[in-house]
Structures are given as C-alpha cells and as structure tokens.
Design an enzyme around this catalytic site. Structure first.
Site, mmCIF file in Angstrom:
data_model
loop_
_atom_site.group_PDB
_atom_site.id
_atom_site.type_symbol
_atom_site.label_atom_id
_atom_site.label_comp_id
_atom_site.label_asym_id
_atom_site.label_seq_id
_atom_site.Cartn_x
_atom_site.Cartn_y
_atom_site.Cartn_z
ATOM 1 N N ASP A 107 0.867 -1.180 0.000
ATOM 2 C CA ASP A 107 0.000 0.000 0.000
ATOM 3 C C ASP A 107 0.908 1.236 0.000
ATOM 4 O OD1 ASP A 107 -2.328 1.488 0.248
ATOM 5 O OD2 ASP A 107 -2.455 1.245 2.406
ATOM 6 N N LYS A 135 -1.271 -1.617 -4.528
ATOM 7 C CA LYS A 135 -2.019 -0.360 -4.662
ATOM 8 C C LYS A 135 -1.012 0.750 -4.951
ATOM 9 C CE LYS A 135 -5.329 -0.883 -0.974
ATOM 10 N NZ LYS A 135 -5.823 -0.229 0.278
ATOM 11 N N VAL A 157 -9.617 -3.235 0.782
ATOM 12 C CA VAL A 157 -10.038 -4.580 0.387
ATOM 13 C C VAL A 157 -9.844 -5.591 1.517
ATOM 14 C CG1 VAL A 157 -9.770 -4.289 -2.107
ATOM 15 C CG2 VAL A 157 -7.773 -4.900 -0.710
ATOM 16 N N ASP A 163 -7.468 -8.433 6.148
ATOM 17 C CA ASP A 163 -8.485 -8.307 7.195
ATOM 18 C C ASP A 163 -9.019 -6.898 7.342
ATOM 19 O OD1 ASP A 163 -5.963 -7.292 8.330
ATOM 20 O OD2 ASP A 163 -7.115 -7.152 10.193
ATOM 21 N N ARG A 169 -10.469 -12.475 6.800
ATOM 22 C CA ARG A 169 -9.334 -13.062 6.073
ATOM 23 C C ARG A 169 -9.737 -14.330 5.326
ATOM 24 N NH1 ARG A 169 -4.734 -10.534 8.166
ATOM 25 N NH2 ARG A 169 -4.813 -9.984 10.371
HETATM 26 P P1 IMP Z 1 1.812 -0.411 3.814
HETATM 27 O O1 IMP Z 1 2.875 -0.368 4.869
HETATM 28 O O2 IMP Z 1 1.012 0.851 3.778
HETATM 29 O O3 IMP Z 1 2.339 -0.790 2.453
HETATM 30 O O4 IMP Z 1 0.733 -1.470 4.254
HETATM 31 C C1 IMP Z 1 1.069 -2.732 4.463
HETATM 32 C C2 IMP Z 1 0.033 -3.542 5.201
HETATM 33 O O5 IMP Z 1 -1.196 -2.872 5.434
HETATM 34 C C3 IMP Z 1 -0.333 -4.724 4.348
HETATM 35 O O6 IMP Z 1 0.563 -5.750 4.543
HETATM 36 C C4 IMP Z 1 -1.707 -5.048 4.842
HETATM 37 O O7 IMP Z 1 -1.603 -5.906 5.950
HETATM 38 C C5 IMP Z 1 -2.273 -3.721 5.252
HETATM 39 N N1 IMP Z 1 -3.170 -3.200 4.192
HETATM 40 C C6 IMP Z 1 -2.905 -2.283 3.242
HETATM 41 N N2 IMP Z 1 -3.954 -2.060 2.456
HETATM 42 C C7 IMP Z 1 -4.928 -2.887 2.905
HETATM 43 C C8 IMP Z 1 -6.281 -3.147 2.482
HETATM 44 O O8 IMP Z 1 -6.821 -2.571 1.527
HETATM 45 N N3 IMP Z 1 -6.947 -4.081 3.196
HETATM 46 C C9 IMP Z 1 -6.412 -4.764 4.252
HETATM 47 N N4 IMP Z 1 -5.157 -4.548 4.678
HETATM 48 C C10 IMP Z 1 -4.426 -3.618 4.014
#
Ligand code: IMP
Ligand code: MG
Length: 184
Positions: A107, A135, A157, A163, A169
């Site tokens: 993300d 994303k 999502v 989750d 999940r």
């Molecule tokens: P990041 O550090 O922002 O890249 O986010 C990483 C973590 O956030 C992922 O491994 C997911 O566990 C959680 N995450 C990010 N987007 C979503 C989503 O749309 N749904 C559920 N979990 C998310």
C-alpha cells in the site's frame, strides 16, 4: 458481536478466487524459473500473507525453505500508521540465502521497505519481494515489488488473507469493504 454473514461486510467482489489462482500459478512458474539452483527462502508476513503463501508454495516446483515474520499492522483503522514493529522474527539465519518476502498487499510501502532493509542487513545472497496485490497509487516510499499479482485501485479490500479489524481473512475472493463498516 460479529455480523452473522460475511456478505454483510462486503460491497462487491473486486477479484475472484479464480483470477487470483491464475495469478498465483503465473508467479509460481516465474519464481521456479528465476530461482532454479538457488537457496530459496520464502519469508511470509503474518498474518495477511499466510493465505497467499500457502497457495504460492504449491505452485513452486523447486526446493525452498519456509519461514514467517510478524509485524504490527493497522489495528482497527484502515489507514497506515507508518510505524512498523517486529513482533516475530524468522527462526533460521538468512545469510547466503535468496530471500523472497511474501506479502498480501503493498500500500504505502512503509511496511515492506522496513522489512527489506532489515533482511538486507543480514548478509543474504538477495532480497526480493513478492506480493499478491499492489495499490501503487498510495505509495509513500519508492518500493517496487519484483513479483506482483494484481494491481488494484485505492479501495480498502478484504479477503484472501486481508483483514478488517482481524476479521474477513477467510473470504476466498478479494472484496471491497463496505464503507459503512469503517465509517461507523
Ligand atoms: P503499507 O505499509 O502501507 O504498504 O501497508 C502494508 C500492510 O497494510 C499490508 O501488509 C496489509 O496488511 C495492510 N493493508 C494495506 N492495504 C490494505 C487493504 O486494503 N486491506 C487490508 N489490509 C491492508
Ligand atoms: Mg500485511
């Protein structure tokens, strides 16, 4: 109390389990080819990456080692805190291994950039990333997964390991969470 039906949480299916399974098989074939003759060590990120991991390893046709780490996640919010905390580390040394980190979704990229840095400091042969979903529009740090399944738009999502507040999940498809659930 939880809602009775999983469907009560879901706005719509974004990616079906059949589409996911095709992507996973494609990634498995590619990884089998790219890592032939190497000491492949798959490191799954709990808990979200566990569903993808269990499907992925059965599409890989070369020997591999399996391990897991756990890092702090969003909690009950749908926004990344940017704060990453290691809760569980791998059991075995990664020095000399070809490490492939297996994650559910990238993300902002904050989580994976922390994890990648951590493993790079341990003298592995290589460290790469394999994610089921991406994303890219929400990226805060410059991180590009070497292996990725499907790109998705900026929506929250759930399902296929992902989750909301610890739930959902177990939904086999990737679904968009109902707005009213996280806006209430
Ligand atoms: P990041 O550090 O922002 O890249 O986010 C990483 C973590 O956030 C992922 O491994 C997911 O566990 C959680 N995450 C990010 N987007 C979503 C989503 O749309 N749904 C559920 N979990 C998310
Ligand atoms: Mg995760």
């Amino acid at each position: 109390m939880y809602s009775r039906n999983l469907n009560d949480y879901i706005d719509r299916v974004l990616i079906t389990k059949e589409q996911i399974s095709e992507e996973v098989a494609r990634l498995g074939r590619q990884i089998s080819k790219d890592y032939e003759g190497k000491d492949l060590m798959l490191v799954g990120v709990l808990k979200g990456g566990s569903v993808f991991m269990s499907d992925l390893i059965r599409t890989i046709t070369i020997p591999l080692e399996l391990d897991f780490i756990s890092v702090s996640s969003y909690g009950a919010s749908t926004k990344s805190s940017g704060v990453v905390r290691l809760i569980k580390d791998v059991d075995k040394a990664v020095a000399g291994k070809d490490v492939l980190i297996v994650e559910d979704i990238v993300d902002t990229g904050l989580t994976l950039s922390y994890i990648k840095k951590m493993f790079k400091n341990r003298n592995p042969e290589s460290v790469k990333i394999c994610t089921a979903f991406d994303k890219p529009s929400r990226r805060k740090v410059d991180i590009v997964p070497e292996y990725k399944g499907l790109e998705i738009p900026d929506e929250y999502v759930v399902g296929y390991g992902l989750d909301y507040d610890g739930l959902l999940r177990n939904i086999p498809d990737l679904c968009v969470l109902k707005r009213e659930i996280y806006e209430k």
